[in-house]
Design a protein around this motif. Structure first.
Motif, short mmCIF file in Angstrom:
data_model
loop_
_atom_site.label_atom_id
_atom_site.label_comp_id
_atom_site.label_asym_id
_atom_site.label_seq_id
_atom_site.Cartn_x
_atom_site.Cartn_y
_atom_site.Cartn_z
N CYS A 111 56.45 59.96 39.71
CA CYS A 111 57.60 59.72 40.58
C CYS A 111 57.73 60.75 41.70
CB CYS A 111 58.88 59.70 39.75
SG CYS A 111 58.96 58.32 38.60
N ASP A 112 57.43 62.02 41.43
CA ASP A 112 57.55 63.05 42.46
C ASP A 112 56.60 62.82 43.62
OD1 ASP A 112 59.57 64.37 41.18
OD2 ASP A 112 58.29 65.96 40.35
N GLN A 113 55.43 62.31 43.34
CA GLN A 113 54.41 62.10 44.37
C GLN A 113 54.38 60.66 44.89
OE1 GLN A 113 50.83 63.25 42.42
NE2 GLN A 113 51.44 65.38 42.21
N ASP A 114 55.13 59.75 44.27
CA ASP A 114 55.07 58.31 44.58
C ASP A 114 53.64 57.81 44.59
OD1 ASP A 114 57.80 57.89 44.78
OD2 ASP A 114 57.86 58.50 46.88
N SER A 115 52.89 58.18 43.56
CA SER A 115 51.49 57.78 43.47
C SER A 115 51.21 57.21 42.09
CB SER A 115 50.56 58.97 43.74
OG SER A 115 50.71 59.93 42.72
N ALA A 116 50.16 56.42 42.02
CA ALA A 116 49.76 55.80 40.76
C ALA A 116 48.27 55.96 40.57
CB ALA A 116 50.14 54.33 40.74
N CYS A 117 47.84 55.98 39.32
CA CYS A 117 46.41 56.00 39.01
C CYS A 117 46.19 55.08 37.82
CB CYS A 117 45.92 57.41 38.72
SG CYS A 117 46.42 58.06 37.12
N SER A 118 44.96 54.65 37.63
CA SER A 118 44.65 53.76 36.52
C SER A 118 43.19 53.90 36.14
CB SER A 118 44.93 52.31 36.91
OG SER A 118 44.02 51.88 37.89
N ASN A 119 42.84 53.33 34.98
CA ASN A 119 41.43 53.26 34.64
C ASN A 119 40.82 52.07 35.39
OD1 ASN A 119 42.42 51.10 33.16
ND2 ASN A 119 41.57 51.76 31.22
N GLY A 120 39.53 51.86 35.25
CA GLY A 120 38.85 50.83 36.02
C GLY A 120 39.39 49.43 35.80
N SER A 121 39.71 49.08 34.57
CA SER A 121 40.20 47.74 34.29
C SER A 121 41.70 47.60 34.57
CB SER A 121 39.89 47.35 32.85
OG SER A 121 40.47 48.28 31.96
N GLY A 122 42.38 48.68 34.88
CA GLY A 122 43.81 48.63 35.16
C GLY A 122 44.17 48.65 36.63
N ARG A 123 43.22 48.32 37.50
CA ARG A 123 43.49 48.33 38.94
C ARG A 123 44.64 47.40 39.32
NH1 ARG A 123 38.09 46.82 40.16
NH2 ARG A 123 37.10 48.19 38.69
N GLY A 124 44.71 46.25 38.69
CA GLY A 124 45.79 45.30 38.98
C GLY A 124 47.15 45.85 38.58
N VAL A 125 47.20 46.58 37.49
CA VAL A 125 48.45 47.19 37.04
C VAL A 125 48.88 48.28 38.02
CG1 VAL A 125 49.57 48.43 35.15
CG2 VAL A 125 47.87 46.69 34.64
N ARG A 126 47.92 49.04 38.51
CA ARG A 126 48.21 50.09 39.49
C ARG A 126 48.81 49.48 40.76
NH1 ARG A 126 45.58 51.77 43.84
NH2 ARG A 126 45.99 53.86 44.60
N LYS A 127 48.23 48.41 41.25
CA LYS A 127 48.75 47.74 42.45
C LYS A 127 50.16 47.21 42.20
CE LYS A 127 44.32 46.25 44.32
NZ LYS A 127 43.47 45.09 44.64
N MET A 128 50.39 46.64 41.03
CA MET A 128 51.71 46.12 40.69
C MET A 128 52.74 47.25 40.64
SD MET A 128 54.00 45.80 37.84
CE MET A 128 52.98 46.20 36.47
N LEU A 129 52.37 48.38 40.05
CA LEU A 129 53.29 49.52 39.98
C LEU A 129 53.68 50.01 41.38
CD1 LEU A 129 51.85 51.71 37.08
CD2 LEU A 129 54.04 50.50 37.12
N LEU A 130 52.69 50.14 42.24
CA LEU A 130 52.97 50.59 43.61
C LEU A 130 53.87 49.60 44.35
CD1 LEU A 130 49.49 52.04 44.60
CD2 LEU A 130 51.58 53.31 44.15
N LYS A 131 53.60 48.33 44.16
CA LYS A 131 54.39 47.30 44.86
C LYS A 131 55.83 47.27 44.35
CE LYS A 131 54.22 42.44 46.11
NZ LYS A 131 53.48 41.19 45.98
N VAL A 132 56.01 47.32 43.05
CA VAL A 132 57.34 47.21 42.46
C VAL A 132 58.15 48.49 42.67
CG1 VAL A 132 58.59 47.03 40.27
CG2 VAL A 132 56.73 45.46 40.78
N LEU A 133 57.54 49.65 42.44
CA LEU A 133 58.29 50.90 42.43
C LEU A 133 58.47 51.53 43.80
CD1 LEU A 133 56.91 52.48 39.15
CD2 LEU A 133 59.01 51.18 39.49
N GLU A 134 57.69 51.14 44.77
CA GLU A 134 57.87 51.71 46.11
C GLU A 134 58.70 50.82 47.00
OE1 GLU A 134 54.07 52.79 47.65
OE2 GLU A 134 53.92 54.54 46.35
N SER A 135 59.13 49.67 46.51
CA SER A 135 59.95 48.80 47.35
C SER A 135 61.42 49.11 47.19
CB SER A 135 59.68 47.34 47.00
OG SER A 135 60.03 47.08 45.65
#
Length: 165
Positions: free
Chosen positions: A141-165
């Motif tokens: 939350c402090d950095q407004d950034s997300a990371c994921s493992n290789g198979s979790g790329r879709g989850v990472r994109k969803m987190l960025l889209k939902v939490l940064e809006s």
């Protein structure tokens, strides 16, 4: 943004597709979101069933003020033993995705590295009974950034889209 506002935003966006359980026995797990899907193909009547495919996903949302490697490792072990209680693996099973999502205010580099390197995949009966796979992700939350493992790329994109809006 705080961890708790991120948790509220995430659960609010997931509740239209997932069954959300806010009572978990696993320490650190704020919510578990379950998704079940059933597909089938039949010919003329349901008695002449050609195939069925069941898919399920178990998303564990974990919260921490500061994310450490020890917390990530212990949570992954507990989640690995817990999801098997809820899964329906057998004939007709296609896939099970287990998705641990870590929401934290700050994180150690080792913890984020452990999430990026985490791999777990298993097929059942040579793939005839489907497979299971871990999609791990973290949102700082402090950095407004997300990371994921290789198979979790879709989850990472969803987190960025939902939490940064």
């Amino acid at each position: 943004m705080t961890v708790y506002t991120a948790l509220e935003k995430l659960t609010e966006s997931l509740k239209s597709f997932y069954n959300i359980d806010l009572n978990s026995e696993i320490p650190g797990v704020a919510a578990r979101a379950d998704y079940f899907e059933h597909s089938e193909q039949f010919l003329v009547s349901r008695k002449a069933n050609l195939w069925t495919a069941d898919g399920e996903e178990f998303m564990y949302i974990l919260t921490a003020d500061h994310l450490t490697k020890e917390f990530v490792d212990s949570s992954m072990e507990q989640i690995d033993s817990d999801w098997k209680k809820h899964a329906h693996i057998g004939p007709g099973h296609m896939y099970t995705y287990v998705t641990p999502v870590f929401l934290c205010q700050s994180a150690d580099k080792d913890a984020l590295k452990a999430i990026r390197r985490f791999r777990r995949y298993k097929s059942y009966r040579l793939g005839f009974y489907g497979w299971s796979e871990f999609h791990a992700a973290a949102y700082v939350c402090d950095q407004d950034s997300a990371c994921s493992n290789g198979s979790g790329r879709g989850v990472r994109k969803m987190l960025l889209k939902v939490l940064e809006s």
